[in-house]
Design a protein around this motif. Sequence first.
Motif, PDB file in Angstrom:
ATOM      1  N   THR A   1       5.596  -3.550  -3.644  1.00  0.00           N
ATOM      2  CA  THR A   1       4.375  -4.053  -4.267  1.00  0.00           C
ATOM      3  C   THR A   1       4.405  -5.565  -4.362  1.00  0.00           C
ATOM      4  OG1 THR A   1       5.294  -3.900  -6.497  1.00  0.00           O
ATOM      5  CG2 THR A   1       4.095  -1.967  -5.672  1.00  0.00           C
ATOM      6  N   ILE A   2       3.204  -6.139  -4.489  1.00  0.00           N
ATOM      7  CA  ILE A   2       3.051  -7.577  -4.693  1.00  0.00           C
ATOM      8  C   ILE A   2       2.002  -7.780  -5.780  1.00  0.00           C
ATOM      9  CG2 ILE A   2       3.784  -8.330  -2.401  1.00  0.00           C
ATOM     10  CD1 ILE A   2       0.853  -8.410  -1.559  1.00  0.00           C
ATOM     11  N   SER A   3       1.958  -8.980  -6.333  1.00  0.00           N
ATOM     12  CA  SER A   3       0.962  -9.298  -7.358  1.00  0.00           C
ATOM     13  C   SER A   3      -0.395  -9.517  -6.685  1.00  0.00           C
ATOM     14  CB  SER A   3       1.375 -10.561  -8.120  1.00  0.00           C
ATOM     15  OG  SER A   3       1.311 -11.682  -7.261  1.00  0.00           O
ATOM     16  N   VAL A   4      -1.438  -9.506  -7.479  1.00  0.00           N
ATOM     17  CA  VAL A   4      -2.786  -9.747  -6.951  1.00  0.00           C
ATOM     18  C   VAL A   4      -2.898 -11.143  -6.327  1.00  0.00           C
ATOM     19  CG1 VAL A   4      -5.237  -9.909  -7.531  1.00  0.00           C
ATOM     20  CG2 VAL A   4      -3.849  -8.048  -8.468  1.00  0.00           C
ATOM     21  N   PRO A   5      -2.360 -12.220  -6.957  1.00  0.00           N
ATOM     22  CA  PRO A   5      -2.422 -13.528  -6.303  1.00  0.00           C
ATOM     23  C   PRO A   5      -1.689 -13.554  -4.945  1.00  0.00           C
ATOM     24  CG  PRO A   5      -1.997 -13.822  -8.626  1.00  0.00           C
ATOM     25  CD  PRO A   5      -1.887 -12.346  -8.347  1.00  0.00           C
TER      26      PRO A   5
ATOM     27  N   LEU B   1      -0.622  -4.487  -9.909  1.00  0.00           N
ATOM     28  CA  LEU B   1       0.135  -4.640  -8.669  1.00  0.00           C
ATOM     29  C   LEU B   1      -0.633  -4.064  -7.492  1.00  0.00           C
ATOM     30  CD1 LEU B   1       3.675  -3.596  -9.953  1.00  0.00           C
ATOM     31  CD2 LEU B   1       2.795  -5.912  -9.594  1.00  0.00           C
ATOM     32  N   VAL B   2      -0.273  -4.527  -6.286  1.00  0.00           N
ATOM     33  CA  VAL B   2      -0.896  -4.062  -5.052  1.00  0.00           C
ATOM     34  C   VAL B   2       0.194  -3.497  -4.155  1.00  0.00           C
ATOM     35  CG1 VAL B   2      -2.239  -4.756  -3.027  1.00  0.00           C
ATOM     36  CG2 VAL B   2      -2.675  -5.848  -5.236  1.00  0.00           C
ATOM     37  N   SER B   3      -0.035  -2.313  -3.622  1.00  0.00           N
ATOM     38  CA  SER B   3       0.897  -1.691  -2.691  1.00  0.00           C
ATOM     39  C   SER B   3       0.831  -2.429  -1.357  1.00  0.00           C
ATOM     40  CB  SER B   3       0.512  -0.222  -2.492  1.00  0.00           C
ATOM     41  OG  SER B   3       1.114   0.300  -1.344  1.00  0.00           O
ATOM     42  N   VAL B   4       1.985  -2.849  -0.828  1.00  0.00           N
ATOM     43  CA  VAL B   4       2.028  -3.571   0.447  1.00  0.00           C
ATOM     44  C   VAL B   4       1.549  -2.659   1.584  1.00  0.00           C
ATOM     45  CG1 VAL B   4       3.547  -4.691   2.133  1.00  0.00           C
ATOM     46  CG2 VAL B   4       3.837  -5.150  -0.302  1.00  0.00           C
ATOM     47  N   ALA B   5       2.067  -1.426   1.633  1.00  0.00           N
ATOM     48  CA  ALA B   5       1.653  -0.483   2.677  1.00  0.00           C
ATOM     49  C   ALA B   5       0.175  -0.140   2.524  1.00  0.00           C
ATOM     50  CB  ALA B   5       2.507   0.779   2.608  1.00  0.00           C
TER      51      ALA B   5
ATOM     52  N   ASP C   1     -11.567   1.483  -3.809  1.00  0.00           N
ATOM     53  CA  ASP C   1     -10.882   1.726  -2.532  1.00  0.00           C
ATOM     54  C   ASP C   1      -9.709   0.776  -2.269  1.00  0.00           C
ATOM     55  OD1 ASP C   1     -12.508  -0.528  -2.146  1.00  0.00           O
ATOM     56  OD2 ASP C   1     -12.832  -0.077  -0.029  1.00  0.00           O
ATOM     57  N   PHE C   2      -9.481  -0.175  -3.174  1.00  0.00           N
ATOM     58  CA  PHE C   2      -8.397  -1.154  -2.994  1.00  0.00           C
ATOM     59  C   PHE C   2      -7.096  -0.592  -3.583  1.00  0.00           C
ATOM     60  CE2 PHE C   2      -6.135  -5.203  -3.599  1.00  0.00           C
ATOM     61  CZ  PHE C   2      -6.397  -5.809  -2.385  1.00  0.00           C
ATOM     62  N   PRO C   3      -5.944  -0.803  -2.913  1.00  0.00           N
ATOM     63  CA  PRO C   3      -4.672  -0.187  -3.335  1.00  0.00           C
ATOM     64  C   PRO C   3      -3.962  -0.904  -4.490  1.00  0.00           C
ATOM     65  CG  PRO C   3      -4.310  -1.480  -1.371  1.00  0.00           C
ATOM     66  CD  PRO C   3      -5.799  -1.511  -1.643  1.00  0.00           C
ATOM     67  N   ALA C   4      -4.691  -1.120  -5.577  1.00  0.00           N
ATOM     68  CA  ALA C   4      -4.105  -1.784  -6.750  1.00  0.00           C
ATOM     69  C   ALA C   4      -3.945  -0.761  -7.873  1.00  0.00           C
ATOM     70  CB  ALA C   4      -5.001  -2.920  -7.208  1.00  0.00           C
ATOM     71  N   PHE C   5      -2.941  -0.966  -8.711  1.00  0.00           N
ATOM     72  CA  PHE C   5      -2.692  -0.068  -9.833  1.00  0.00           C
ATOM     73  C   PHE C   5      -1.968  -0.830 -10.934  1.00  0.00           C
ATOM     74  CE2 PHE C   5       0.735   0.126  -6.818  1.00  0.00           C
ATOM     75  CZ  PHE C   5       1.889   0.110  -7.581  1.00  0.00           C
ATOM     76  N   ASN C   6      -2.062  -0.287 -12.141  1.00  0.00           N
ATOM     77  CA  ASN C   6      -1.426  -0.911 -13.303  1.00  0.00           C
ATOM     78  C   ASN C   6      -0.039  -0.341 -13.539  1.00  0.00           C
ATOM     79  OD1 ASN C   6      -3.454  -2.714 -14.382  1.00  0.00           O
ATOM     80  ND2 ASN C   6      -4.638  -0.872 -14.772  1.00  0.00           N
TER      81      ASN C   6
ATOM     82  N   ILE D   1      16.724 -17.348   8.847  1.00  0.00           N
ATOM     83  CA  ILE D   1      16.080 -16.472   7.860  1.00  0.00           C
ATOM     84  C   ILE D   1      15.285 -17.339   6.891  1.00  0.00           C
ATOM     85  CG2 ILE D   1      16.435 -14.806   5.989  1.00  0.00           C
ATOM     86  CD1 ILE D   1      19.011 -13.952   7.367  1.00  0.00           C
ATOM     87  N   TRP D   2      14.025 -16.997   6.696  1.00  0.00           N
ATOM     88  CA  TRP D   2      13.157 -17.712   5.767  1.00  0.00           C
ATOM     89  C   TRP D   2      12.657 -16.752   4.700  1.00  0.00           C
ATOM     90  CZ3 TRP D   2      12.360 -18.782  11.059  1.00  0.00           C
ATOM     91  CH2 TRP D   2      12.546 -20.098  11.431  1.00  0.00           C
ATOM     92  N   ARG D   3      12.344 -17.312   3.550  1.00  0.00           N
ATOM     93  CA  ARG D   3      11.616 -16.556   2.539  1.00  0.00           C
ATOM     94  C   ARG D   3      10.198 -17.124   2.524  1.00  0.00           C
ATOM     95  NH1 ARG D   3      13.270 -11.872   0.766  1.00  0.00           N
ATOM     96  NH2 ARG D   3      13.236 -12.064  -1.457  1.00  0.00           N
ATOM     97  N   LEU D   4       9.218 -16.309   2.839  1.00  0.00           N
ATOM     98  CA  LEU D   4       7.830 -16.748   2.875  1.00  0.00           C
ATOM     99  C   LEU D   4       6.968 -15.627   2.328  1.00  0.00           C
ATOM    100  CD1 LEU D   4       5.704 -18.828   3.773  1.00  0.00           C
ATOM    101  CD2 LEU D   4       5.677 -17.699   5.988  1.00  0.00           C
ATOM    102  N   LEU D   5       6.263 -15.887   1.249  1.00  0.00           N
ATOM    103  CA  LEU D   5       5.426 -14.874   0.609  1.00  0.00           C
ATOM    104  C   LEU D   5       6.216 -13.608   0.323  1.00  0.00           C
ATOM    105  CD1 LEU D   5       2.145 -15.241   2.673  1.00  0.00           C
ATOM    106  CD2 LEU D   5       2.628 -16.132   0.405  1.00  0.00           C
ATOM    107  N   ASN D   6       7.461 -13.783  -0.090  1.00  0.00           N
ATOM    108  CA  ASN D   6       8.358 -12.683  -0.427  1.00  0.00           C
ATOM    109  C   ASN D   6       8.634 -11.765   0.744  1.00  0.00           C
ATOM    110  OD1 ASN D   6       8.841 -13.322  -3.188  1.00  0.00           O
ATOM    111  ND2 ASN D   6       6.708 -12.816  -3.535  1.00  0.00           N
ATOM    112  N   CYS D   7       8.624 -12.299   1.941  1.00  0.00           N
ATOM    113  CA  CYS D   7       9.004 -11.550   3.136  1.00  0.00           C
ATOM    114  C   CYS D   7      10.224 -12.213   3.742  1.00  0.00           C
ATOM    115  CB  CYS D   7       7.894 -11.567   4.190  1.00  0.00           C
ATOM    116  SG  CYS D   7       6.492 -10.577   3.749  1.00  0.00           S
TER     117      CYS D   7
END
Length: 96
Positions: free
Chosen positions: A41-45, A77-81, A66-71, A17-23
């Motif tokens: 969600t994930i951060s913009v970076p 934050l950005v929705s992963v899905a 059209d980008f899935p970002a919200f405050n 099991i690895w942790r990579l980019l929060n996955c």
Amino acid sequence: MVSCNVIRKPAVRKVRIWRLLNCCWLKVKGDVIIIMSDRLTISVPEAAKRLGVSKTTGYELAHREDFPAFNVGNRLLVSVAGLEKWVENQIEKNQN
């Protein structure tokens, strides 16, 4: 909801099991690797890193309609899905 992708690969002897980019990457003995994300969600970076673009470009994308970002408070934050769907839509647009 947990995002999950299954990828076929050659046999792996151990479970790792690895942790990579929060996955969580879970290598399973056999020919299947299951990749799961436990975050909605994930951060913009982080989104920029997943897309393979600079942090600056990530913030420029985050301000597109059209980008899935919200405050949430003062965080952007950005929705992963939503990010996965957005990438699929971009691929479809470019193929037409």
